[in-house]
Design an enzyme around this catalytic site. Structure first.
Site, mmCIF file in Angstrom:
data_model
loop_
_atom_site.group_PDB
_atom_site.id
_atom_site.type_symbol
_atom_site.label_atom_id
_atom_site.label_comp_id
_atom_site.label_asym_id
_atom_site.label_seq_id
_atom_site.Cartn_x
_atom_site.Cartn_y
_atom_site.Cartn_z
ATOM 1 N N ARG A 240 0.844 -1.183 0.000
ATOM 2 C CA ARG A 240 0.000 0.000 0.000
ATOM 3 C C ARG A 240 0.880 1.234 0.000
ATOM 4 O O ARG A 240 1.966 1.230 0.596
ATOM 5 C CB ARG A 240 -0.884 0.052 1.270
ATOM 6 C CG ARG A 240 -2.152 -0.773 1.209
ATOM 7 C CD ARG A 240 -3.162 -0.172 0.230
ATOM 8 N NE ARG A 240 -4.401 -0.931 0.170
ATOM 9 C CZ ARG A 240 -4.629 -1.974 -0.631
ATOM 10 N NH1 ARG A 240 -3.698 -2.401 -1.446
ATOM 11 N NH2 ARG A 240 -5.799 -2.591 -0.637
ATOM 12 N N GLU A 269 -2.194 7.933 -4.063
ATOM 13 C CA GLU A 269 -2.566 7.496 -5.409
ATOM 14 C C GLU A 269 -4.047 7.747 -5.671
ATOM 15 O O GLU A 269 -4.843 7.722 -4.732
ATOM 16 C CB GLU A 269 -2.221 6.004 -5.603
ATOM 17 C CG GLU A 269 -3.026 5.061 -4.739
ATOM 18 C CD GLU A 269 -2.617 3.594 -4.907
ATOM 19 O OE1 GLU A 269 -1.436 3.263 -4.761
ATOM 20 O OE2 GLU A 269 -3.548 2.798 -5.158
ATOM 21 N N HIS A 287 -1.065 0.298 -9.599
ATOM 22 C CA HIS A 287 -1.819 -0.569 -8.664
ATOM 23 C C HIS A 287 -2.534 -1.698 -9.422
ATOM 24 O O HIS A 287 -3.765 -1.819 -9.382
ATOM 25 C CB HIS A 287 -2.813 0.261 -7.837
ATOM 26 C CG HIS A 287 -3.203 -0.403 -6.547
ATOM 27 N ND1 HIS A 287 -3.486 0.294 -5.394
ATOM 28 C CD2 HIS A 287 -3.355 -1.724 -6.208
ATOM 29 C CE1 HIS A 287 -3.801 -0.551 -4.427
ATOM 30 N NE2 HIS A 287 -3.730 -1.795 -4.899
HETATM 31 C C1 DGY Z 1 -5.970 -5.583 -2.815
HETATM 32 O O1 DGY Z 1 -6.770 -6.473 -3.056
HETATM 33 O O2 DGY Z 1 -5.811 -5.125 -1.684
HETATM 34 C C2 DGY Z 1 -5.171 -5.088 -3.955
HETATM 35 O O3 DGY Z 1 -4.296 -4.081 -3.585
HETATM 36 C C3 DGY Z 1 -6.077 -4.620 -5.055
HETATM 37 O O4 DGY Z 1 -6.732 -3.475 -4.671
#
Ligand code: DGY
Length: 331
Positions: A240, A269, A287
């Site tokens: 993240r 982001e 992402h």
């Molecule tokens: C998640 O599933 O957490 C991935 O980052 C896709 O958003």
């Protein structure tokens, strides 16, 4: 009898909307507009369920303003967009979408590691710009993956998937740091050894971040941590934005205190620190670690099944606050 009303907050596969429509009166954002918090609250009026995708913040203020809401089903394994404590206090079930994306995301983590260590994006830009006029003995020389030390920060299911790829596919020496040690069988399967965070930073040739975002993991990799890493090391973030201090990373990349970074997630982001665009030794992707059609469908179906299961039978497949299910009167 009228069907319960739900909101699908972002555009999604038509087959998933069709499945939800068998059980619910569905309002969906197929135009894929990015709603402000106030617009999301307005859209949620009268809705008992929300299908979210990770970008919609569900917090105490929203919960007070949406008293009919009973469940928010995230189509993501990460759920830092949910204030789970506030949801529990409000009696709103939170669900995420684990497991179905593990292997796809581990594949991508490994792909980003390889692209970064072997300078694939940088060299491709060079070629596309028409700058390739002759072969050079050290042209875009990167760092080896096979036989090197792979460090993993956050050893959940995706971290384990990356460890297995590294250990079994590339003969890497795998070390990890995690809140808790894996059981012996899982460590053996991943050929991985638990080390302190300091040893991880100092020893890894390639460091992959796969830990969940929380107040505790905010800037887990900042200037001090980057300073401990090898000047030849690569850093990969598929977890993240906010886990890495992006400004400190730009500084480290510019000054070559680490060799390169591969980033799929960013602070703030989809906006990103503009300085990241000016450093050549970083591979940037928007992402997409879980982005294959079969996996995104599996994630969407799991979120839909959580909504259907909870709102029609009081059963959730992947609850984050199962106490809410237990407290809900039987249907
Ligand atoms: C998640 O599933 O957490 C991935 O980052 C896709 O958003």
């Amino acid at each position: 009898m009228s069907k319960p009303k739900i909101l699908v907050a972002r555009a999604i596969f038509p087959e998933v909307l069709a499945k939800l429509s068998q059980h619910f009166e569905v309002s969906s954002n197929q135009a894929d507009e990015l709603w402000s918090p106030a617009q999301l609250i307005a859209q949620l009026q009268g809705k008992v369920g929300a299908f979210t995708t990770g970008g919609e913040r569900i917090d105490a203020a929203l919960l007070v303003a949406c008293p009919d809401l009973k469940i928010c089903a995230n189509m993501a394994v990460g759920y830092n967009n949910f204030d789970v404590d506030a949801m529990t206090a409000a009696g709103v079930l939170a669900t995420n979408a684990p497991d179905v994306l593990t292997e796809t995301t581990a594949d991508f983590g490994f792909a980003l590691l390889m692209a970064t260590a072997r300078r694939m994006a940088e060299s491709e830009h060079f070629l596309r710009a028409g700058k390739w006029t002759k072969w050079g003995f050290d042209m875009f020389a990167g760092s080896d993956i096979h036989g090197s030390t792979l460090g993993i920060l956050g050893m959940g299911r995706i971290g384990q998937g990356i460890a297995k790829r590294g250990a079994h596919g590339f003969g890497m020496n795998v070390i990890y740091h995690n809140r808790s040690q894996l059981d012996a069988a899982t460590e053996a399967e991943c050929k991985a050894r638990l080390v302190s965070k300091e040893e991880l930073l100092k020893t890894a040739d390639h460091l992959v971040l796969v830990l969940p975002y929380s107040a505790q993991s905010h800037h887990a990799i900042g200037a001090a941590e980057l300073a401990l890493m090898k000047p030849t090391a690569t850093l990969i973030n598929i977890a993240r934005g906010g886990i890495v201090d992006d400004a400190a990373l730009v500084h480290a990349l510019r000054n070559k205190t680490i060799a390169a970074a591969g980033l799929d997630v960013f602070e703030g982001e989809p906006k990103l620190n503009p300085d990241l665009l000016t450093v050549p030794n970083v591979v940037l992707t928007p992402h997409i670690a879980s982005a294959t059609i079969p996996t995104r469908k599996a994630m969407a179906h799991l979120a839909a099944d959580n909504l259907i299961g909870y709102l029609t039978q009081n059963k959730a497949l992947t609850p984050l606050n199962p106490a809410v299910v237990a407290q809900r009167p039987s249907l």
